[in-house]
Design a protein around this motif. Structure first.
Motif, short mmCIF file in Angstrom:
data_model
loop_
_atom_site.label_atom_id
_atom_site.label_comp_id
_atom_site.label_asym_id
_atom_site.label_seq_id
_atom_site.Cartn_x
_atom_site.Cartn_y
_atom_site.Cartn_z
N GLY A 71 0.81 -1.21 0.00
CA GLY A 71 0.00 0.00 0.00
C GLY A 71 0.84 1.26 0.00
N THR A 75 0.93 3.86 -3.06
CA THR A 75 0.57 5.25 -2.80
C THR A 75 1.66 6.20 -3.27
OG1 THR A 75 -0.78 4.61 -0.91
CG2 THR A 75 -0.09 6.90 -1.00
N GLY A 84 -3.47 3.18 -3.26
CA GLY A 84 -2.73 2.50 -2.20
C GLY A 84 -3.63 1.68 -1.29
N CYS A 85 -4.80 2.22 -0.99
CA CYS A 85 -5.74 1.51 -0.12
C CYS A 85 -6.23 0.23 -0.79
CB CYS A 85 -6.89 2.43 0.24
SG CYS A 85 -8.00 1.76 1.47
N THR A 87 -4.79 -1.38 -3.21
CA THR A 87 -3.65 -2.29 -3.36
C THR A 87 -3.39 -3.04 -2.06
OG1 THR A 87 -2.65 -0.84 -5.01
CG2 THR A 87 -1.20 -2.41 -3.93
N ALA A 88 -3.41 -2.32 -0.95
CA ALA A 88 -3.17 -2.97 0.35
C ALA A 88 -4.21 -4.03 0.64
CB ALA A 88 -3.16 -1.91 1.45
#
Length: 101
Positions: A71, A75, A84-85, A87-88
């Motif tokens: 993430g 990001t 990023g969120c 992806t995490a």
């Protein structure tokens, strides 16, 4: 699994982010568009989410560490918190499917 405790925690975090934004707008009204206030408005919602995410990262390990690292990288490289969120969350799901706890 969906529990009422989780829903309550999500709702409280959303209210905290909204309160931070609202407080920033009130401060901008009184102080003008100061760069400190602008920075506060940009980082407050992310700080609330990070403070909520740190608990499973520290307590659970493995998959959550991988998600946190992915993430942060997403990001920084993609330049957006949303990317990023997602992806995490995706990396945590894949790592748990792979058997990493």
């Amino acid at each position: 699994m969906l529990h009422s405790d989780n829903l309550i925690a999500i709702a409280v975090m959303a209210l905290a982010a909204l309160a931070a934004k609202g407080g920033g707008f009130v401060a901008m009204r009184w102080l003008g568009r100061h760069r400190f206030v602008s920075a506060w408005l940009q980082h407050a919602p992310g700080a609330v989410l990070v403070s909520a995410a740190i608990v499973p990262i520290v307590q659970s390990g493995g998959a959550y560490w991988a998600g946190a690292v992915a993430g942060v990288i997403a990001t920084r490289t993609a330049g957006g918190f949303t990317v990023g969120c997602f992806t995490a969350v995706g990396v945590v799901a894949l790592a748990r499917l792979a058997g990493l706890q």
